[in-house]
Scaffold this active site. Structure first.
Site, PDB file in Angstrom:
ATOM      1  N   ASN A  10      22.261  25.296   4.965  1.00 22.02           N
ATOM      2  CA  ASN A  10      23.436  24.443   5.192  1.00 22.02           C
ATOM      3  C   ASN A  10      22.935  23.050   5.541  1.00 22.02           C
ATOM      4  O   ASN A  10      22.453  22.826   6.649  1.00 22.02           O
ATOM      5  CB  ASN A  10      24.269  25.033   6.335  1.00 22.02           C
ATOM      6  N   TRP A  11      23.025  22.139   4.573  1.00 20.17           N
ATOM      7  CA  TRP A  11      22.495  20.791   4.796  1.00 20.17           C
ATOM      8  C   TRP A  11      23.420  19.945   5.674  1.00 20.17           C
ATOM      9  O   TRP A  11      23.060  18.834   6.060  1.00 20.17           O
ATOM     10  CB  TRP A  11      22.280  20.090   3.447  1.00 20.17           C
ATOM     11  N   LYS A  12      24.624  20.431   5.918  1.00 19.86           N
ATOM     12  CA  LYS A  12      25.605  19.666   6.711  1.00 19.86           C
ATOM     13  C   LYS A  12      25.764  18.257   6.135  1.00 19.86           C
ATOM     14  O   LYS A  12      25.663  18.087   4.920  1.00 19.86           O
ATOM     15  CB  LYS A  12      25.203  19.624   8.188  1.00 19.86           C
ATOM     16  N   HIS A  97      32.855  27.145   9.839  1.00 20.15           N
ATOM     17  CA  HIS A  97      31.672  26.763  10.616  1.00 20.15           C
ATOM     18  C   HIS A  97      32.142  26.192  11.959  1.00 20.15           C
ATOM     19  O   HIS A  97      33.159  25.503  12.028  1.00 20.15           O
ATOM     20  CB  HIS A  97      30.848  25.728   9.845  1.00 20.15           C
ATOM     21  N   GLU A  99      31.227  23.777  13.615  1.00 19.31           N
ATOM     22  CA  GLU A  99      31.393  22.317  13.652  1.00 19.31           C
ATOM     23  C   GLU A  99      32.753  21.921  13.089  1.00 19.31           C
ATOM     24  O   GLU A  99      33.356  20.938  13.536  1.00 19.31           O
ATOM     25  CB  GLU A  99      30.232  21.645  12.900  1.00 19.31           C
ATOM     26  N   GLU A 168      27.100  33.000  14.205  1.00 19.74           N
ATOM     27  CA  GLU A 168      26.385  31.821  14.679  1.00 19.74           C
ATOM     28  C   GLU A 168      26.830  31.491  16.103  1.00 19.74           C
ATOM     29  O   GLU A 168      27.883  30.860  16.294  1.00 19.74           O
ATOM     30  CB  GLU A 168      26.695  30.623  13.782  1.00 19.74           C
ATOM     31  N   GLY A 174      21.535  24.113  16.146  1.00 16.81           N
ATOM     32  CA  GLY A 174      20.923  22.794  16.262  1.00 16.81           C
ATOM     33  C   GLY A 174      20.313  22.499  17.611  1.00 16.81           C
ATOM     34  O   GLY A 174      19.973  21.356  17.911  1.00 16.81           O
ATOM     35  N   SER A 213      19.437  27.863  14.864  1.00 14.12           N
ATOM     36  CA  SER A 213      18.032  27.502  15.099  1.00 14.12           C
ATOM     37  C   SER A 213      17.050  28.503  14.517  1.00 14.12           C
ATOM     38  O   SER A 213      16.012  28.791  15.130  1.00 14.12           O
ATOM     39  CB  SER A 213      17.783  27.288  16.600  1.00 14.12           C
ATOM     40  N   GLY A 234      20.389  25.795   9.159  1.00 17.07           N
ATOM     41  CA  GLY A 234      20.751  24.380   9.136  1.00 17.07           C
ATOM     42  C   GLY A 234      19.518  23.506   9.021  1.00 17.07           C
ATOM     43  O   GLY A 234      18.953  23.317   7.940  1.00 17.07           O
ATOM     44  N   GLY A 235      19.062  22.970  10.151  1.00 15.94           N
ATOM     45  CA  GLY A 235      17.983  21.985  10.169  1.00 15.94           C
ATOM     46  C   GLY A 235      16.763  22.384   9.349  1.00 15.94           C
ATOM     47  O   GLY A 235      16.193  21.559   8.615  1.00 15.94           O
TER      48      GLY A 235
HETATM   49  C1  PEP Z   1      24.163  25.956  10.923  1.00 14.61           C
HETATM   50  O1  PEP Z   1      24.576  24.818  10.904  1.00 14.61           O
HETATM   51  O2  PEP Z   1      24.806  26.831  10.317  1.00 14.61           O
HETATM   52  C2  PEP Z   1      22.926  26.240  11.644  1.00 14.61           C
HETATM   53  C3  PEP Z   1      22.601  27.481  11.839  1.00 14.61           C
HETATM   54  O3  PEP Z   1      22.200  25.162  12.063  1.00 14.61           O
HETATM   55  P1  PEP Z   1      20.715  25.179  12.727  1.00 14.61           P
HETATM   56  O4  PEP Z   1      19.894  26.155  11.915  1.00 14.61           O
HETATM   57  O5  PEP Z   1      20.238  23.786  12.627  1.00 14.61           O
HETATM   58  O6  PEP Z   1      20.880  25.667  14.113  1.00 14.61           O
END
Ligand code: PEP
Length: 250
Positions: A10-12, A97, A99, A168, A174, A213, A234-235
């Protein structure tokens, strides 16, 4: 039942057109090794979706959108519909999500409508659930996820292209913090039992991803946890090397 894993990036809201180079690097890294034992997907920002789908065509790496509107078209300035994402080559769409639940006040009912719209366009919705830190500390994590799952997975979700659940924990997204494998196993076990209760045997085949994470150094342990069928990353999905390391751990 053995459930094939899915590793989805997930590049957001990250990535200009130069970020497509990472997809070419990822393809090269994957071509060097054995075929992955997991399905692989990248969900770039909408501006890159069509180009990413073209870059990845024939590679086995799928693409997905990060959100969709519940309607197929109409007067909704700035929104994207599920048929538009499908037209841009998407296979998946992330809905609910945390966010989006936080930034845009999305309710479970809206998330369910988005998931239904995604399925109507032939997309597989990745439906996200997860508790906040305060909810976990209050001992309410299980109740919160139970409620989100009941409200965000639409009736009839097992028909058509199916769906994926991503657990999640909000406090792990993040932050560099992850849930313990014991807590992940407990929550994924709960989600599995709720899916089977609602959808019968078919619920046993739904992919349940962990997100929060996930990194190359913790992926193997998380992905080996019971009822974890992959990750929403994500990251660590932004750079091909770290995303590939997670894929290799699956
Ligand atoms: C996400 O945004 O779905 C996520 C899991 O982010 P991160 O891996 O950066 O925690």
């Amino acid at each position: 039942m053995s459930v094939r894993s899915l590793i989805a990036g997930n590049w957001k809201m990250n990535g200009l057109s130069g970020a497509l180079d990472e997809l070419d690097k990822l393809k090269r890294l994957m071509a060097r090794g054995p075929a992955p034992r997991a399905d692989i997907a990248v969900c770039p920002p909408a501006t890159l979706l069509a180009a990413a789908s073209r870059h990845l065509a024939g590679s086995g790496i799928l693409t997905g959108g990060q959100d969709c509107h519940p309607d197929p078209s109409g007067a909704h300035t700035g929104d994207l519909s599920a048929p538009m994402l499908a037209d841009a080559g998407a296979h998946f769409v992330i809905v609910g999500h945390s966010e989006r639940r936080t930034d845009h006040g999305e309710t479970d009912a809206l998330v369910a409508a988005k998931a239904r719209a995604g399925q109507g366009a032939g997309l597989v919705p990745i439906i996200c659930v997860g508790e906040t830190e305060a909810q976990r500390q209050a001992g309410a994590a299980g109740d919160v996820v139970t409620r989100q799952l009941a409200g965000s997975v639409p009736d009839g979700a097992m028909d058509g292209p199916g769906f994926v659940i991503a657990y999640e924990p909000v406090w792990a997204i993040g932050t560099g913090r992850t849930a313990t494998t014991a807590d992940i196993a407990a929550m994924h076990g709960l989600i599995r039992s709720l899916l089977v209760e609602r959808f019968g045997g078919a619920g046993a085949g739904v992919q349940i991803l962990y997100g929060g994470s996930m990194k190359p150094d913790n992926a193997a342990a998380i992905l080996a946890t019971p009822e974890v069928n992959g990750g929403l990353v994500g990251g660590a999905s932004l750079l091909s090397e770290s995303f590939h390391a997670i894929i290799s751990a699956a």
